[in-house]
Design a protein around this motif. Structure first.
Motif, PDB file in Angstrom:
ATOM      1  N   VAL A 263       0.838  -1.202   0.000  1.00  0.00           N
ATOM      2  CA  VAL A 263       0.000   0.000   0.000  1.00  0.00           C
ATOM      3  C   VAL A 263       0.873   1.252   0.000  1.00  0.00           C
ATOM      4  O   VAL A 263       0.592   2.231  -0.707  1.00  0.00           O
ATOM      5  N   ASP A 264       1.979   1.233   0.784  1.00  0.00           N
ATOM      6  CA  ASP A 264       2.885   2.387   0.781  1.00  0.00           C
ATOM      7  C   ASP A 264       3.507   2.583  -0.602  1.00  0.00           C
ATOM      8  O   ASP A 264       3.636   3.722  -1.091  1.00  0.00           O
ATOM      9  N   SER A 265       3.943   1.512  -1.216  1.00  0.00           N
ATOM     10  CA  SER A 265       4.556   1.620  -2.548  1.00  0.00           C
ATOM     11  C   SER A 265       3.545   2.143  -3.573  1.00  0.00           C
ATOM     12  O   SER A 265       3.897   2.850  -4.527  1.00  0.00           O
ATOM     13  N   ARG A 266       2.263   1.843  -3.403  1.00  0.00           N
ATOM     14  CA  ARG A 266       1.241   2.292  -4.380  1.00  0.00           C
ATOM     15  C   ARG A 266       1.109   3.807  -4.366  1.00  0.00           C
ATOM     16  O   ARG A 266       0.904   4.424  -5.412  1.00  0.00           O
ATOM     17  N   GLU A 267       1.260   4.460  -3.180  1.00  0.00           N
ATOM     18  CA  GLU A 267       1.156   5.912  -3.109  1.00  0.00           C
ATOM     19  C   GLU A 267       2.297   6.574  -3.875  1.00  0.00           C
ATOM     20  O   GLU A 267       2.113   7.565  -4.598  1.00  0.00           O
ATOM     21  N   VAL A 661       1.662   1.076 -10.569  1.00  0.00           N
ATOM     22  CA  VAL A 661       0.462   1.049  -9.730  1.00  0.00           C
ATOM     23  C   VAL A 661      -0.359  -0.198  -9.996  1.00  0.00           C
ATOM     24  O   VAL A 661      -0.875  -0.843  -9.092  1.00  0.00           O
ATOM     25  N   GLY A 662      -0.475  -0.596 -11.271  1.00  0.00           N
ATOM     26  CA  GLY A 662      -1.273  -1.769 -11.630  1.00  0.00           C
ATOM     27  C   GLY A 662      -0.705  -3.044 -11.050  1.00  0.00           C
ATOM     28  O   GLY A 662      -1.452  -3.885 -10.515  1.00  0.00           O
ATOM     29  N   ALA A 663       0.628  -3.213 -11.143  1.00  0.00           N
ATOM     30  CA  ALA A 663       1.240  -4.416 -10.591  1.00  0.00           C
ATOM     31  C   ALA A 663       1.067  -4.475  -9.082  1.00  0.00           C
ATOM     32  O   ALA A 663       0.792  -5.546  -8.508  1.00  0.00           O
ATOM     33  N   ILE A 664       1.216  -3.294  -8.427  1.00  0.00           N
ATOM     34  CA  ILE A 664       1.049  -3.273  -6.970  1.00  0.00           C
ATOM     35  C   ILE A 664      -0.383  -3.627  -6.599  1.00  0.00           C
ATOM     36  O   ILE A 664      -0.632  -4.403  -5.659  1.00  0.00           O
ATOM     37  N   ASN A 665      -1.381  -3.096  -7.331  1.00  0.00           N
ATOM     38  CA  ASN A 665      -2.792  -3.415  -7.044  1.00  0.00           C
ATOM     39  C   ASN A 665      -3.066  -4.901  -7.246  1.00  0.00           C
ATOM     40  O   ASN A 665      -3.827  -5.507  -6.481  1.00  0.00           O
ATOM     41  N   ARG A 666      -2.472  -5.480  -8.267  1.00  0.00           N
ATOM     42  CA  ARG A 666      -2.695  -6.910  -8.503  1.00  0.00           C
ATOM     43  C   ARG A 666      -2.133  -7.745  -7.354  1.00  0.00           C
ATOM     44  O   ARG A 666      -2.734  -8.741  -6.933  1.00  0.00           O
ATOM     45  N   LYS A 667      -0.939  -7.374  -6.847  1.00  0.00           N
ATOM     46  CA  LYS A 667      -0.367  -8.114  -5.720  1.00  0.00           C
ATOM     47  C   LYS A 667      -1.254  -7.995  -4.481  1.00  0.00           C
ATOM     48  O   LYS A 667      -1.455  -8.970  -3.745  1.00  0.00           O
ATOM     49  N   ILE A 668      -1.773  -6.769  -4.252  1.00  0.00           N
ATOM     50  CA  ILE A 668      -2.663  -6.579  -3.099  1.00  0.00           C
ATOM     51  C   ILE A 668      -3.920  -7.434  -3.262  1.00  0.00           C
ATOM     52  O   ILE A 668      -4.405  -8.062  -2.311  1.00  0.00           O
ATOM     53  N   GLU A 669      -4.484  -7.476  -4.486  1.00  0.00           N
ATOM     54  CA  GLU A 669      -5.694  -8.275  -4.736  1.00  0.00           C
ATOM     55  C   GLU A 669      -5.428  -9.765  -4.529  1.00  0.00           C
ATOM     56  O   GLU A 669      -6.291 -10.503  -4.031  1.00  0.00           O
TER      57      GLU A 669
END
Length: 877
Positions: A263-267, A661-669
């Motif tokens: 989440v921090d990396s996404r910002e 951002v997309g790769a980070i969101n996919r990992k979070i999902e």
């Protein structure tokens, strides 16, 4: 035994939605000639339904009997004769189905009536869904629907059995006799306990198989329930193990820490993406400004080039057009001169042609006056000839018929013959010498010979002498008087004095008749056709023309014009006009060539002027713009700005790619999904463990192992019984097939008599043709001039003709056995040529003397001449 259908009544059957009646069918040839869609094929289907389709069936065929879109009960009534005895039936389908039949044996209804129909016509119960004509018996073969006769096919088993029994005595076979039938009946009775008529398993076989299937199913169920209980124990242990693993995974906090870092990396990644968007906008603006300045400079350069090219093109076109001006002026002058000369030549030609026409009119008028004078002369001659013709015709009309002349001659002969008889039987007296005082019947008797045919008193002085002629003389004299009176009456009727006068009058009349032919020829010669006066040949046309003539006018004495001079003048004027037209065409062609040479130059000049004006206007517009004065400096500055923006964009893209951002969101999902799946799995496993515990508790005390053992023993017993029944069924089937094979071998003996009967029909169609029938009595091939041809290779027309002829042969065989037979053909012989069609009609007409034949056809031209009972399809009144 003959079958004669007398009357058919239909109501609510397919296209016959309203009551429909056909009556007055004869026992010979009946012909129904109606257009397509009239209901001929439906009529045949209604007959088949009435005789062979069960009244209480609701199969697919019966459902099709109802008119489309209507819920009614189709009803058929048929009156017919079988071997001279009257029968009638009424059958209704679908709604309140019923059947009633009446005949010499009384009335029957329902299934009893169906059985009586099957017995009467040799048919069997039809259990098919769409109708099986092979179960209809002989009439299934002889009632031929559309296209059923397009291929040569053999009769069904019922018809073959019937024909075989007919020919058994002829071929000397014992197969099919009483001994065979008794054995066959016993075998068939046992066979029916195991097999259906179509060879399908039934009865004891089905019972044994159902028992075996039920035992196998019970054993399978018991085995499956025991196996399911055992699986429940193992599944319970496995579920408890998987639940422990899921609980450990849920207690692990590694995924939570990883998600917080993501989440921090996404910002950070979102900030880099925003910077990248800004750099892209800056770069696009710099490139757009550079392109605009470069476009302005390139447009100015292109406009300068266009202006210079247009200036050169205008000058070139104007120089070339100046060179053509003199040629154009000379061409226009020549065209104007040629036009004037042409107009003068046309006027001269008009005058000469008018003079020629006036001369021709004068000559035609002169010729007409001469023709009219000749016509008047011919008319005067015609009147004289017609007067003479009338007189001659009157003389010719006085001719006495030959029979009348013959009668006059017969009368003369009768008078002469009577006179001769009188003279032969009369008394002749001759007086000579002194005759004073001699009287006969009180009158002085002259000197000479006298014939006395009746008693006469002759006084000589004081002496009286009575002379009596023979008695026959009196009748002869009466005959003579009657003959003379008859001759006089005939002469008076013809208004002649004697036979010579009559002959003379006939000769005069004969001469007058000959003269009439001469006068007719003279009239024809005096009244020929006249093209000048438009008079047709004949006296009537000449009379009509003269009657319509006005009083004759005196002829003009003016001299006729010189037609040669007038014609020469016209030819000279035509030549002059042709030359003037040629001169004008030449001048116009020269002017056209000059104009054609000037036209592209004018177009080029106009285009060049337009291009020059456009280029000048564009240059003026570009140079008037405010950025034109500092274009070179602005262009260089814009190039530098665009290069700097591209460098900043590359740097922003590199920063953005490092934080996606997309790769980070996919990992979070993925982490969130793993947590949800673990929770759902834990819930599902807890539910599954509870279910398995309940199953084990309920099924554990039911004795499933004992049940499975008992079910297996039943399976073995049922299989043993099934094997025994199957062996019995196969043995019966083998025995029956063996008997049938032997019977078929014997049936081959029937082929010869069948071929013999069929050949007498087919030889009329195909002379010198030998036939080959298969064992099932179907026509297999024909042999012509030593060459065998399979029936399937023959033309459609020949196959259809052979199919009809073999059906007639089978009908004759069935008639020999006394079976009810009639022949119905729906649209027959559609592929036959004219010659074969006539031959087939002759054969059908001859066959109609032995059986009823009904032809249903739409071909009026082919069958209109065929003698027979004509039937018209009309709705019932």
């Amino acid at each position: 035994m003959s079958l004669v259908i007398r009357q058919i009544a239909i109501d609510g059957f397919r296209k016959f939605r309203t009551p429909f009646l056909i009556e007055n069918l004869s026992g010979g040839l009946n012909i129904v000639i109606e257009p397509n869609e009239t209901g001929k094929s439906t009529l045949l289907e209604a007959l088949r339904a009435a005789f062979f389709v069960r009244h209480n069936t609701r199969n697919q065929l019966a459902q099709s009997f109802a008119p489309y879109g209507e819920a009614v009960g189709p009803e058929i009534k048929v009156s017919f004769d079988v071997d001279g005895s009257p029968w009638s039936l009424t059958k209704r389908f679908l709604r309140s189905p019923s059947l009633e039949i009446s005949g010499p044996l009384g009335r029957a209804q329902g299934d009893d009536a169906e059985a009586r129909l099957n017995t009467l016509f040799g048919s069997v119960r039809d259990t098919s869904r769409g109708g099986d004509v092979s179960t209809y018996g002989a009439l299934g073969l002889l009632w031929v629907a559309q296209t059923e006769a397009l291929a040569v096919a053999g009769p069904g088993q019922i018809v073959r059995d019937t024909i075989a029994s007919t020919l058994e005595a002829e071929v000397g076979s014992i197969m099919g006799g009483d001994a065979y039938r008794r054995v066959r009946q016993r075998i068939d009775a046992q066979y029916e306990l195991y097999w259906s008529p179509t060879g399908q398993r039934r009865g004891r076989q089905n019972d044994a198989r159902e028992r075996a299937d039920a035992a196998i199913a019970a054993a399978r169920e018991a085995s499956e329930r025991r196996a399911a209980l055992e699986r429940s124990f193992s599944d319970l242990d496995a579920a408890r193990g998987r639940l422990k693993i899921i609980q450990r995974e849920i207690a692990d906090e590694t995924d939570g820490q990883t998600r917080k870092e993501l989440v921090d990396s996404r910002e950070i990644a979102r900030a880099a993406a925003q910077i990248l968007s800004t750099r892209k906008a800056e770069q696009e603006a710099a490139v757009a400004k550079l392109k605009g300045l470069e476009d302005l400079k390139s447009r100015h350069a292109a406009a300068t080039i266009s202006r210079d090219s247009a200036t050169t093109a205008v000058e070139t076109a104007r120089v070339k057009r100046a060179e053509l001006r003199e040629a154009l002026a000379n061409g226009k002058t020549k065209v104007a001169t040629a036009r004037e000369n042409l107009e003068a030549a046309r006027g001269e030609r008009h005058d000469t042609r008018a003079a020629l026409a006036a001369g021709e009119q004068a000559i035609r008028l002169s010729r007409r006056q001469m023709a009219i004078a000749a016509a008047r002369r011919r008319h005067d001659e015609l009147l004289k000839l017609e007067h003479l013709h009338g007189e001659t015709k009157a003389r010719a009309a006085t001719a006495i018929p030959a029979k009348a002349i013959e009668a006059l001659e017969a009368n003369d002969r009768a008078v002469n013959q009577a006179q001769a008889v009188v003279e032969a039987g009369a008394t002749r007296l001759t007086l000579s010498g002194a005759i004073q005082g001699v009287t006969i019947d009180g009158e002085p008797m002259p000197v000479g010979e006298r014939t006395i045919s009746r008693p006469a008193s002759i006084k000589i002085g004081g002496t009286l002498l009575i002379v009596s002629p023979p008695a026959a003389a009196a009748s002869a004299e009466e005959t003579l008087a009657a003959a003379i009176l008859k001759r006089k009456s005939a002469l008076d009727e013809l208004h002649v004095a004697d036979l010579a006068t009559a002959r003379s009058r006939n000769e005069a009349a004969r001469d007058a008749a000959a003269e009439l032919r001469t006068l007719a020829a003279r009239v024809e010669a005096a009244t020929p056709a006249d093209d000048t006066l438009q008079i047709a040949a004949g006296a009537d046309a000449l009379k009509l023309f003269v009657a319509e003539l006005k009083p004759e006018e005196p002829e003009a004495d003016a001299a006729l014009p010189d037609m040669s001079a007038l014609t020469a003048a016209v030819e000279a004027a035509d030549t002059k006009l042709a030359r003037a037209e040629g001169t004008q065409d030449s001048a116009i062609a020269a002017l056209r060539r000059a104009e054609e040479a000037d036209a592209p130059l004018a177009l080029a000049e106009a285009g060049a002027v337009s291009d020059l004006a456009n280029a000048a206007a564009l240059l003026k517009e570009i140079e008037a713009r405010p950025e034109w004065a500092t274009l070179d400096v602005d262009l260089e500055r814009a190039r530098e700005t665009a290069a700097q923006a591209a460098v900043r964009l590359v740097e922003a893209e590199r920063n953005a790619s490092a934080h996606d951002v997309g790769a980070i969101n996919r990992k979070i999902e993925v982490i969130d999904a793993r947590v949800r799946v673990a929770a759902d799995t834990r819930t599902r496993l807890e539910t599954e463990i509870a279910r398995l515990e309940g199953t084990i508790e309920s099924e554990g005390g039911l004795g499933l192992a004992d049940r499975a053992a008992a079910a297996q023993e039943e399976v073995e017993a049922a299989n043993s019984a099934l094997q025994r029944v199957t062996e019995e069924a196969d043995t019966l089937k083998l025995l029956r097939d063996t008997l049938e094979s032997a019977r078929n071998e014997t049936a081959a003996k029937f082929v010869g008599p069948v071929a013999k009967r069929a050949k007498r029909y087919i030889s009329q169609l195909l002379p010198d043709c030998d036939l080959t029938f298969a064992e099932d009595l179907s026509l297999a091939s024909v042999s012509r001039t030593g060459v065998d041809e399979s029936c399937s290779n023959l033309s459609r027309g020949t196959q259809e003709q052979l199919a009809v002829l073999t059906r007639i042969a089978f009908a004759d065989l069935l008639l020999e056995q006394g079976k009810p037979v009639s022949l119905i053909l729906d649209d027959p012989l559609v592929y036959s040529d004219d010659g074969r069609l006539d031959t087939m009609i002759e054969i059908l007409t001859e066959a109609a003397t032995r059986m009823q034949i009904i032809l249903l056809t739409c071909r009026d031209r082919a069958f209109r001449h065929v003698p027979g009972n004509r039937i018209v399809l009309r709705a019932a009144a």
